[in-house]
Design an enzyme around this catalytic site. Structure first.
Site, short mmCIF file in Angstrom:
data_model
loop_
_atom_site.label_atom_id
_atom_site.label_comp_id
_atom_site.label_asym_id
_atom_site.label_seq_id
_atom_site.Cartn_x
_atom_site.Cartn_y
_atom_site.Cartn_z
N GLU A 37 0.84 -1.20 0.00
CA GLU A 37 0.00 0.00 0.00
C GLU A 37 0.87 1.25 0.00
O GLU A 37 0.60 2.22 -0.73
CB GLU A 37 -0.91 -0.01 1.23
N ASP A 41 0.83 3.81 -3.14
CA ASP A 41 0.47 5.21 -2.91
C ASP A 41 1.48 6.14 -3.59
O ASP A 41 1.11 7.13 -4.24
CB ASP A 41 0.42 5.48 -1.41
N ASP A 108 -7.48 1.31 0.12
CA ASP A 108 -6.19 0.81 0.61
C ASP A 108 -5.72 -0.37 -0.25
O ASP A 108 -4.55 -0.45 -0.63
CB ASP A 108 -6.31 0.35 2.06
N GLU A 111 -4.46 0.69 -3.70
CA GLU A 111 -3.07 1.15 -3.65
C GLU A 111 -2.11 -0.03 -3.51
O GLU A 111 -1.05 -0.05 -4.16
CB GLU A 111 -2.88 2.12 -2.49
#
EC number: 3.1.26.3
Length: 219
Positions: A37, A41, A108, A111
């Site tokens: 994640e 991101d 979440d 990502e």
């Protein structure tokens, strides 16, 4: 979903493993999608930044930053994750294991999935995935036209009306990783709206948005 056959399926399985379902490794840490994640991101933010930089050559840094924030915020990513099938993939993967989803779960995992694709297929493939399969779900022009700083609108309105406004935290729920702040917006010592969010700032914005609607303040 990715538009190509995975080379390393274990990366995608890890992306579908939230911390609450992660098992403890022999080294003593919980195996989950949190590291993916983090990577996803960063990759998503970079691709979106480049896209906006190229698309809006005459706009300043403030506009680009605010627009990117609107595109990659938790609510937007959560809805996009559901649209591209992550919700169905997750529940098919975890089966009947007991699990309670938090509000940002699908964003979440989206990502984390981007992080997995990046490690599995490289930057060029991941960039194409983001541009071709994620951006199409964003109403960019609509997001640009929408005011996101509702708190500023409330403050401007109360100053114009010569009224006092303040924000007060009335609850903090959840745990160390997933907190939920509950904030009351008060005008002239009267509760006008209550907002919730993963941070105090976002809860204040949510309360301000509700107050703008109730007070019919243009936004």
């Amino acid at each position: 979903m990715t538009g190509g056959k995975p080379f390393n399926i274990s990366l995608y399985q890890l992306a579908l493993t939230p911390a609450a379902l992660g098992e403890e490794s022999p080294q003593g840490y919980r195996v989950s999608n949190e590291r993916l994640e983090f990577l996803g991101d960063a990759v998503l933010g970079s691709v979106i930044a480049e896209y906006l930089f190229q698309k809006y050559p005459l706009r300043d840094e403030g506009f680009l930053t605010e627009t990117r924030s609107k595109l990659v915020n938790r609510e937007s990513l959560n809805q996009t994750g559901i649209k591209i099938g992550i919700k169905n993939m997750l529940w098919e993967y975890i089966g009947d294991r007991p699990f309670t989803a938090n509000k940002s779960l699908y964003g979440d995992i989206l990502e984390a999935m981007i992080g997995a694709i990046y490690l599995d297929r490289g930057h060029a493939f991941t960039k194409n995935f983001i541009l071709q399969r994620i951006l199409l779900h964003f109403d960019i022009q609509g997001m640009i036209a929408t005011t996101s700083n509702y708190k500023s609108k409330i403050i401007e309105w109360t100053q114009k009306e010569n009224k006092e406004v303040d924000f007060k935290i009335i609850e903090i729920n959840g745990n160390q990783r997933y907190k939920e702040f509950v904030v009351a917006l008060r005008i002239e010592n009267r509760d006008v709206a209550v907002g919730k969010g993963p941070t105090k700032k976002k809860a204040e914005q949510e309360a301000s948005k509700i107050a703008c609607e109730q007070l019919k303040i243009p936004h």
